[in-house]
Design an enzyme around this catalytic site. Structure first.
Site, PDB file in Angstrom:
ATOM      1  N   GLY A 132      -0.196  -8.861  -6.022  1.00  0.00           N
ATOM      2  CA  GLY A 132      -0.800  -7.664  -5.462  1.00  0.00           C
ATOM      3  C   GLY A 132      -2.183  -7.962  -4.911  1.00  0.00           C
ATOM      4  O   GLY A 132      -2.349  -8.515  -3.834  1.00  0.00           O
ATOM      5  N   GLU A 243     -11.720  -2.571   5.877  1.00  0.00           N
ATOM      6  CA  GLU A 243     -10.615  -1.850   5.249  1.00  0.00           C
ATOM      7  C   GLU A 243     -11.121  -1.022   4.066  1.00  0.00           C
ATOM      8  O   GLU A 243     -10.762   0.154   3.913  1.00  0.00           O
ATOM      9  CB  GLU A 243      -9.544  -2.825   4.775  1.00  0.00           C
ATOM     10  CG  GLU A 243      -8.412  -2.157   4.010  1.00  0.00           C
ATOM     11  CD  GLU A 243      -7.359  -3.134   3.499  1.00  0.00           C
ATOM     12  OE1 GLU A 243      -6.465  -2.696   2.760  1.00  0.00           O
ATOM     13  OE2 GLU A 243      -7.445  -4.336   3.842  1.00  0.00           O
TER      14      GLU A 243
END
Length: 380
Positions: A132, A243
């Protein structure tokens, strides 16, 4: 508190975004939630309205304005509208910079016009079933076959995964190279061996398609290598600050909006023969949340200003991301409590905000990863 980072041009753009939301998004959002996906027509409408490729040079059909404040306006208005389906920020602020800064001239001419028109919807595939937030754990491989790479592996939790026509895939091109052995490959819709799995059933953001992606001996031509081979990790690190700031901007706006909705609610809702707003506990709750939102807004706005001038530090982006998203989670939870039983009903804005916002502290790097980044920068 008055904000001073936006010009009249930015505020005019805000009105454009609000008009687009009212006409092209909000009337259809409930249907998109039932369908689990946004209509491609809405993406094309966003392109016609100039909401895609804001920073893409005009020669490729973009806005030609590399000013993150326009993205901030777009993110804020979508957050305040509760329109979680269209992942415009992913398209503009996450994938967009890879295409504008790393692509060759041939690649730009091939992909950017569609990117700005909404004909080519984009996604980025980093997360894997076993990797992840730790990008160094990526196991998807791309084997050099001379004029092409042979791509094998799987990705999961990929936003725009079903709709995407172009997917920027992070793959390992040097098996034992660690973080220095990863590259970015652009996989296009229709490539043999590229399959999409489930449109994942999430607890929130139901209209936003999130998918599993599978790659089995996909022949990706060398012309689809984005940037330099084995330089993906450097590129990823360079773009993550924007981001994370984008997520923080949306989190701050969402928290403020839910607080506004709740403030109006407690003025009207009565308990024990008087409005909830006359109860000291309720006033204290509103006062605490309003103060936290104002303080957070000041820091996030400073980060936007710094980023606009090219001086945003990755540590500050991580701070903004973890603080604003945790604030959003906390404010929405407290606002739901103040709504009582009605807050548990999905027809109320606060209930949908509770479900849609929960992912904020997870994607883009979890809160725990943000704290690790901050801690390392301070204690290195």
């Amino acid at each position: 508190m008055q904000r001073d980072l936006f010009t009249p041009d930015h505020e005019a753009f805000r009105e454009t975004v609000r008009t687009f939301l009212a006409k092209e998004v909000l009337p259809h959002h409930e249907q998109w939630e039932r369908d689990g996906i946004v209509s491609r027509d809405a993406w094309r409408a966003a392109g016609r309205q100039g909401l895609l490729g804001l920073a893409v040079p005009q020669e490729y059909g973009g806005g030609g304005v590399d000013d993150f404040r326009y993205s901030a306006v777009l993110i804020e208005e979508f957050a305040r509208a509760g329109a979680s389906g269209m992942a415009l920020s992913l398209h503009n602020d996450i994938v967009g910079p890879y295409l504008t800064r790393l692509a060759t001239e041939e690649q730009k001419r091939r992909w950017l016009p569609g990117h700005t028109s909404g004909e080519l919807i984009t996604a980025i595939a980093m997360t894997e079933p076993g990797a992840g937030s730790d990008l160094q754990g990526i196991r998807t491989t791309a084997t050099d076959q001379g004029d092409h790479y042979l791509l094998n592996g799987a990705k999961t939790f990929i936003s725009n995964g079903i709709l995407a026509d172009l997917v920027v895939v992070v793959a390992r091109t040097t098996p034992d190279g660690g973080s220095a052995g990863q590259s970015l490959l652009v996989v296009e819709r229709g490539m043999k061996g590229f399959e999409r799995g489930r449109n994942l059933d999430k607890i929130g953001q139901k209209a936003q398609d999130t998918a599993e992606l599978f790659f089995e001996d996909v022949r990706v031509p060398k012309e689809n290598l984005l940037g330099e081979e084995n330089k993906a990790f450097v590129a990823l690190m360079a773009h993550l600050a924007q981001e994370r700031l984008a997520i923080a901007v949306g989190a701050a706006a969402a928290a403020e909006h839910v607080l506004d909705v709740t403030t109006a609610y407690v003025k009207e809702r009565e308990a024990f023969g008087r409005p909830l707003a006359r109860l000291q506990h309720v006033r204290f709750e509103i006062a605490e949340m309003a103060t936290e939102c104002a303080v957070t807004r000041s820091f996030v706005d400073r980060c936007i200003t710094d980023h606009t001038h090219g001086r945003l530090h990755a540590t500050h982006a991580a701070m903004a991301k973890w603080w604003a998203t945790e604030l959003q989670k906390r404010v929405v939870d407290r606002c739901l409590q103040l709504h009582g039983g009605y807050g548990y009903m999905t027809e109320y804005r606060v209930a949908r905000a509770f479900l849609d916002g929960r992912i904020q502290t997870i994607y883009g790097g979890t809160t725990e990863i943000m704290k690790e980044i901050i801690g390392r920068s301070l204690l290195a």
